[in-house]
Enzyme design. Sequence first.
Site, PDB file in Angstrom:
ATOM      1  N   HIS A 181      -4.364   1.066   7.470  1.00  0.00           N
ATOM      2  CA  HIS A 181      -3.010   1.613   7.577  1.00  0.00           C
ATOM      3  C   HIS A 181      -2.832   2.800   6.613  1.00  0.00           C
ATOM      4  O   HIS A 181      -2.350   3.867   7.009  1.00  0.00           O
ATOM      5  CB  HIS A 181      -1.988   0.511   7.262  1.00  0.00           C
ATOM      6  CG  HIS A 181      -0.567   0.965   7.301  1.00  0.00           C
ATOM      7  ND1 HIS A 181       0.292   0.599   8.306  1.00  0.00           N
ATOM      8  CD2 HIS A 181       0.150   1.743   6.455  1.00  0.00           C
ATOM      9  CE1 HIS A 181       1.482   1.144   8.079  1.00  0.00           C
ATOM     10  NE2 HIS A 181       1.417   1.837   6.953  1.00  0.00           N
ATOM     11  N   GLU A 182      -3.229   2.603   5.358  1.00  0.00           N
ATOM     12  CA  GLU A 182      -3.065   3.676   4.361  1.00  0.00           C
ATOM     13  C   GLU A 182      -3.998   4.852   4.644  1.00  0.00           C
ATOM     14  O   GLU A 182      -3.611   6.010   4.475  1.00  0.00           O
ATOM     15  CB  GLU A 182      -3.270   3.135   2.943  1.00  0.00           C
ATOM     16  CG  GLU A 182      -2.286   2.060   2.534  1.00  0.00           C
ATOM     17  CD  GLU A 182      -0.825   2.413   2.779  1.00  0.00           C
ATOM     18  OE1 GLU A 182      -0.448   3.601   2.685  1.00  0.00           O
ATOM     19  OE2 GLU A 182      -0.036   1.487   3.069  1.00  0.00           O
TER      20      GLU A 182
ATOM     21  N   GLN B 210       2.939   9.862   1.400  1.00  0.00           N
ATOM     22  CA  GLN B 210       4.209   9.146   1.396  1.00  0.00           C
ATOM     23  C   GLN B 210       5.062   9.455   0.168  1.00  0.00           C
ATOM     24  O   GLN B 210       6.234   9.082   0.120  1.00  0.00           O
ATOM     25  CB  GLN B 210       3.972   7.641   1.490  1.00  0.00           C
ATOM     26  CG  GLN B 210       3.386   7.214   2.826  1.00  0.00           C
ATOM     27  CD  GLN B 210       3.178   5.721   2.866  1.00  0.00           C
ATOM     28  OE1 GLN B 210       2.161   5.211   2.396  1.00  0.00           O
ATOM     29  NE2 GLN B 210       4.163   5.029   3.410  1.00  0.00           N
TER      30      GLN B 210
ATOM     31  N   CYS C 196       6.124  -0.051   7.380  1.00  0.00           N
ATOM     32  CA  CYS C 196       5.690   1.109   6.617  1.00  0.00           C
ATOM     33  C   CYS C 196       6.861   1.603   5.794  1.00  0.00           C
ATOM     34  O   CYS C 196       7.982   1.708   6.302  1.00  0.00           O
ATOM     35  CB  CYS C 196       5.214   2.199   7.581  1.00  0.00           C
ATOM     36  SG  CYS C 196       4.663   3.714   6.777  1.00  0.00           S
ATOM     37  N   LEU C 197       6.612   1.917   4.539  1.00  0.00           N
ATOM     38  CA  LEU C 197       7.677   2.408   3.672  1.00  0.00           C
ATOM     39  C   LEU C 197       8.272   3.716   4.191  1.00  0.00           C
ATOM     40  O   LEU C 197       9.440   4.003   3.946  1.00  0.00           O
ATOM     41  CB  LEU C 197       7.159   2.586   2.242  1.00  0.00           C
ATOM     42  CG  LEU C 197       6.659   1.310   1.562  1.00  0.00           C
ATOM     43  CD1 LEU C 197       6.101   1.629   0.186  1.00  0.00           C
ATOM     44  CD2 LEU C 197       7.753   0.264   1.478  1.00  0.00           C
TER      45      LEU C 197
ATOM     46  N   HIS D 199      -2.600   7.333   7.022  1.00  0.00           N
ATOM     47  CA  HIS D 199      -1.666   8.305   6.432  1.00  0.00           C
ATOM     48  C   HIS D 199      -2.404   9.562   5.962  1.00  0.00           C
ATOM     49  O   HIS D 199      -1.866  10.666   6.048  1.00  0.00           O
ATOM     50  CB  HIS D 199      -0.906   7.701   5.253  1.00  0.00           C
ATOM     51  CG  HIS D 199       0.249   6.851   5.661  1.00  0.00           C
ATOM     52  ND1 HIS D 199       1.345   7.342   6.334  1.00  0.00           N
ATOM     53  CD2 HIS D 199       0.490   5.539   5.473  1.00  0.00           C
ATOM     54  CE1 HIS D 199       2.208   6.369   6.546  1.00  0.00           C
ATOM     55  NE2 HIS D 199       1.715   5.253   6.038  1.00  0.00           N
TER      56      HIS D 199
ATOM     57  N   GLY E  85       0.839  -1.183   0.000  1.00  0.00           N
ATOM     58  CA  GLY E  85       0.000   0.000   0.000  1.00  0.00           C
ATOM     59  C   GLY E  85       0.874   1.232   0.000  1.00  0.00           C
ATOM     60  O   GLY E  85       2.033   1.187   0.422  1.00  0.00           O
TER      61      GLY E  85
END
Length: 183
Positions: free
Chosen positions: A138-139, A50, A96-97, A142, A45
Amino acid sequence: MIYPVTVFGDPVLRKKAQPITKDFQDLKGFIQNMFDTMYNSDGVGLAAPQVGQAVRIFVIDSDVDDEDELPGIKKAFINPEIVEKSGEEWVMNEGCLSLPEIREDVLRPETVKIKYVDEEFNEHIETYSGFTSRVIQHEYDHLEGVMFVDYLNPLRKRILKSKLSAISKGKVIPKYRIKVPGK
């Protein structure tokens, strides 16, 4: 185009993202670039903040978890709104990226009902469970300026403080390009 991933410490990750309008320049191209960036970074994701854009869009491809009994999806969610979270909460180790080299157990509800528009601005209301629900939550976080470390207890946060500081200074070397705050 593969974007650099914005990492912890950049203010864009703590802003509440703004809605996307129909005049957003090259929306389809932006979505494709987000998918390309996500795949290049080995993610499941990716949210617009991000990649440095404080707009309400995220992409997911949850068709990677062989253990989940439910099928995954590949989709872009534009201007999403979580309508309801339900079901038993369960723990899963998340990464997480934007937080390279950090993984922690996070408790989330099993099911999520989400309203969003697609690339043509057609509205959808759908319900997801299991791994897909987790990725969506999660996304979505953000877009609200929330990161998974915010769910950790104060002791875990204190233990991670030096790692978070290192990330914000660019003292990590993930396998993908990152954008360090202020650089």
